[in-house]
Design an enzyme around this catalytic site. Structure first.
Site, PDB file in Angstrom:
ATOM      1  N   GLU A 150       1.028  10.357   2.952  1.00  0.00           N
ATOM      2  CA  GLU A 150       1.121   9.309   3.977  1.00  0.00           C
ATOM      3  C   GLU A 150      -0.136   9.312   4.827  1.00  0.00           C
ATOM      4  O   GLU A 150      -0.707  10.372   5.095  1.00  0.00           O
ATOM      5  CB  GLU A 150       2.352   9.554   4.862  1.00  0.00           C
ATOM      6  N   ASP A 166      11.358  13.887   2.308  1.00  0.00           N
ATOM      7  CA  ASP A 166      12.366  13.290   1.435  1.00  0.00           C
ATOM      8  C   ASP A 166      12.629  14.132   0.193  1.00  0.00           C
ATOM      9  O   ASP A 166      13.735  14.126  -0.338  1.00  0.00           O
ATOM     10  CB  ASP A 166      11.942  11.884   1.015  1.00  0.00           C
TER      11      ASP A 166
END
Length: 397
Positions: A150, A166
């Site tokens: 990210e 996640d």
């Protein structure tokens, strides 16, 4: 939602988002940040399959969602549908094993996906892009080995992180070349850390081994986060109850002091449990926010009963509580956040997924839950005037 960015969402206002993702705005850049910067992708995985790379996000200059090609040119997503419609093929050919490829990344807030052997399947709804959701047995990406990083690149510089919020899957490290030419990197596992993590998770009683997903041929693909484990029923919903109950019992007779801002030591909030509710007061004695007793879903997801709005009071307190629950430091220290890593994960009831990830990281840093940046435990690189970014895919050993 990009869960690992929630803490920075709570800490900074004004950054653009991809499906709710934000990265903290930093100090003014030392020099003008160009519209695109190079990202060098090195494939040290040792795997022979084709590699596919995707750069998906929100263009910060316009707020449009879309993808960038290898040259950093932006392409807006077309309108989606209901049911979701196939997204355009945004894949970029990645480097072969032992090789490197350099692409350019624009001023985005988003994700760099990479997948081995197969292209990922993306779809579009009327609300935007549908991210892979491998906790869903029918997700077409469930049998693909993939992962993502990210980042945000804006006028204040680059923030680039690895994430396991996640899932824990194909390993990689991130890096940035600073304006002075030095390079900072993070996210690398210890030698043997990939198998070491899965072996440790298999050996953890209480359902934690059920987080591991494998392909039909036995290939290990990933371990789901405990949040998804609870949501899908492979991890008991009661997994954190004993610890939460002990915290509630302790702070019925003891004050929990939260100092949420490291640069504002005079800002303190004082928590006490009364009537089954944890109430926080300010220095004047006024109640500023309250929390119901959280369940495992709320603890692992840092949401629901531990929601952290982007404000100056509840959000920062909630971030601190979330870190304390996941690291099981709330019983050993009534002053939070506790940033002494020797205190982390010492209770028999804790986030064992996060514990085992941090234990396998070369520098101890990871984004193993949404607010893992409390106390600067996150795997993040940043520079206000970056020359180049790096994404290095490591061996699965």
């Amino acid at each position: 939602m990009l869960r690992s960015l929630r803490s920075r969402l709570a800490a900074a206002a004004g950054a653009a988002a991809l499906v709710g993702a934000l990265l903290t705005l930093g100090p003014p850049a030392q020099a003008a940040v160009p519209d695109t910067i190079p990202l060098k992708i090195t494939n040290n995985s040792g795997r022979g399959e084709p590699l596919y790379v995707y750069n998906l996000g929100t263009l910060l200059t316009t707020g449009q969602q879309g993808w960038a090609d290898a040259n950093g040119a932006f392409h807006a997503w077309p309108a989606g549908g209901n049911p979701p419609t196939p997204a355009p093929d945004a894949s970029i050919p990645g480097p072969a094993a032992g090789q490197s490829t350099t692409i350019r990344i624009p001023k985005f807030s988003g994700r760099i996906y990479f997948s081995y052997g197969q292209k990922l399947v993306f779809r579009l709804t009327t609300g935007g892009l549908v991210q892979p959701a491998v906790q869903n047995p029918s997700d077409p990406n469930r049998t693909i080995l993939f992962n993502w990083s990210e980042y945000t690149l804006n006028n204040s510089g680059l923030w680039l992180n690895s994430t396991q919020v996640d899932m824990f899957s194909a390993p990689y490290a991130v890096g940035v070349q600073r304006s002075d030419g030095s390079v900072s990197s993070t996210g690398r596992l210890k030698p043997g850390g990939y198998h070491g993590f899965f072996n440790a998770l298999r050996g953890q009683p209480g359902g934690w081994a059920n987080l591991i997903q494998t392909r039909s041929d036995g290939t290990v693909l990933r371990a789901l986060s405990p949040l998804y484990g609870v949501e899908t029923g492979v991890l008991p919903r009661s997994v954190m109850d004993d610890y939460v109950n002990r915290v509630w019992q302790k702070y019925a007779t003891t004050t929990l002091t939260v100092t949420p801002f490291a640069d504002q030591p005079g800002t303190k909030y004082y928590g006490r449990v009364s009537g089954g509710v944890l109430n926080f007061t300010n220095s004047a004695g006024a109640v500023v926010t309250s929390f119901q007793k959280p369940d495992a879903d709320s603890v692992f997801g840092c949401h629901r009963l531990l929601d952290a709005p982007n404000d100056a009071v509840r959000g920062p307190i909630s971030r601190t509580l979330c870190a304390g629950f996941n690291r099981s430091t709330l019983l050993v220290n009534p002053n939070q956040p506790d940033t002494t890593t020797a205190h982390f994960y010492q209770d028999v009831v804790t986030n064992h997924y996060a514990r085992k990830i941090h234990a396998q990281m070369a520098d101890g840093k990871a984004y193993a839950f949404a607010f893992d940046d409390v106390g600067q435990q996150e795997s993040l690189v940043h520079d206000g005037a970056p020359r180049q970014a790096y994404l290095t895919l490591d061996p699965l050993n």
